[in-house]
Every structure is written in structure tokens, then in C-alpha cells.
Scaffold this active site. Sequence first.
Site, PDB file in Angstrom:
ATOM      1  N   ARG A 227       0.846  -1.188   0.000  1.00  0.00           N
ATOM      2  CA  ARG A 227       0.000   0.000   0.000  1.00  0.00           C
ATOM      3  C   ARG A 227       0.888   1.246   0.000  1.00  0.00           C
ATOM      4  NH1 ARG A 227      -3.494  -2.709  -1.597  1.00  0.00           N
ATOM      5  NH2 ARG A 227      -5.598  -3.051  -0.767  1.00  0.00           N
ATOM      6  N   HIS A 275      -0.463   0.538  -9.948  1.00  0.00           N
ATOM      7  CA  HIS A 275      -1.213  -0.372  -9.079  1.00  0.00           C
ATOM      8  C   HIS A 275      -1.745  -1.575  -9.860  1.00  0.00           C
ATOM      9  CE1 HIS A 275      -3.614  -0.437  -5.061  1.00  0.00           C
ATOM     10  NE2 HIS A 275      -3.326  -1.661  -5.463  1.00  0.00           N
TER      11      HIS A 275
END
Length: 312
Positions: A227, A275
Amino acid sequence: MEIIFYHPTFNTAWWVNALEKALPHARVREWKVGDNNPADYALVWQPPVEMLAGRRLKAVFALGAGVDAILSKLNAHPEMLDASIPLFRLEDTGMGLQMQEYAVSQVLHWFRRFDDYQALKNQALWKPLPEYTREEFSVGIMGAGVLGAKVAESLQAWGFPLRCWSRSRKSWPGVESYVGREELHAFLNQTRVLINLLPNTAQTVGIINSELLDQLPDGAYVLNLARGVHVQEADLLAALDSGKLKGAMLDVFSQEPLPQESPLWRHPRVAMTPHIAAVTRPAEAIDYISRTITQLEKGEPVTGQVDRARGY
């Protein structure tokens, strides 16, 4: 058996059809605002509060490996889901192989000095460089869950010294295990490539900061696959500028999409992807969900349940 489905971007019709094929005795419907009809299971991503509030569900499935977003929402709206209702995340469902591909390719990229050769190419310089040895290229994995185990397994074949750092001791063949804050320094000070696969919890936010980076060997690399909030981006940039870090590969960011004004875009020793390191593969997800629901209906043991107190 009644199943409700909600995802803001997935092809809902495909998912409903695939779930009904995998679970012939189930009726699956897309949840829409105002639907308060009974349901046994809910499959969700970024669900509105009203979708789950007040329902007597048997279980909820988050349609991803990360559950920080839904847990944050549950903490803000405790009425949304009773604590007795189990929450499941997708276990692997093709993500493990994707993480293996990403991690192995990047570690080899650094190990073979392709980053240095690209820089030389940009200067039109023909210059063979000294090779690194595997013995000096220790890889440390922060986070030893399902995906961390997969990444360690894939790197073993390449002969790199491997270590992991986690909340509890691991007994993976060929991997040194370090536990807790008291062993973090020992884990870091011999880690040449740091791979982050930690869960997003209150304890891990901002963990990759100047204090942590200073404990790595000079010329280390950072690969963040977890993250964006794990990384203090200003500290990372400072470590790159000082030479403490030789390079960073980032798939996740504290703000996504990454703002155009971010200096990360322009730093010569930062590489990035948007991502995409491991995305949900629908067929594998359907297989896991249908199998787990069948096991729950039979009262059999299941895997993938989230510990809401721990945050993963």
C-alpha cells in the site's frame, strides 16, 4: 440461497452468471439502492453502508486481497456489519503468481544492473560493469502472509539469500525469519532488496520512513507492492538523493492516481507502475468464493477469514 453482488467497476452481468453456474442452487442478484430483500451472502467492493446494514448475513466477501478500505468503513460505521458476521478476503486467486512475476523480474532487473545499463545507454556510454554476487544480494520480505510466502518461494529458485519479517515466526525452508520490532534492525541491516507486502494497519502506516531506511545497507533497493501509505514518500526521495537507496520500484502510492506534480514521476532512480502488480482474476475468484460458500454451508473449515481486530 440468496447472494447479493456489488462492485462499482466490474462486469456485474458476467459475475452474476458465473456465480450461478458455480453455485447452481443459489440466486445471485446485483444489489441496487433500495434493495432490502433478504440475502445469505454478500460479495462487495466499496459497498454503500445501506447495502450491509441490518442484514442477517452468513458471510461477506471482499472482492480483493486487501481489506483496509472496507475495514476503515466498518470502523466508521459499526452498524454496517455485525461483528459476528465473518468477513473474507480473496486468498491468492491468481494474485500470488502475478506477485511472483513482478518481484522476480524486478529483483533480477536490479541484480543484473539493468537500471545502470539503461542510465549508461541514455548517455551513449558503452561500459561493462562489475557483476553483483548472489551472496551480497539478500532479499528481505516485510509481510509473511499468503503473498509473501509465494514471493519467497519464487525467489528461492534463483539462489538469493532470503529473510522475512512478520508478526509471528515463520518456518519457511531456506528463509530466515525475524519477528516484531525487537528484531527489525537485524532484519534490515543485511537486506539489500526490501520487498514490502505488509497489510495496511494502524501499526504499518508510514513504516517505510527515514528511521527504517537508515538501517538498510548503503545502496539498497525498495520494492513496494503493498500500500502507498506504508511509505513516507519524502523520506524515500531523500534516501534516493543521498545515495542511501540505489533505486525504488513502486506499484502503489499514498494518492492514486499519482498527482502530476509529484517528484516521483521525474526521479531518475524511481520506476513505477499504476497499481497493477496483482489484480483480481475473475475465474479464480469465482472458484474460491463458490468453494468457500459450499464449505460454509456444510460446516467445514474455511480459510481467508479476516481478523477484524488485527486488520487482515
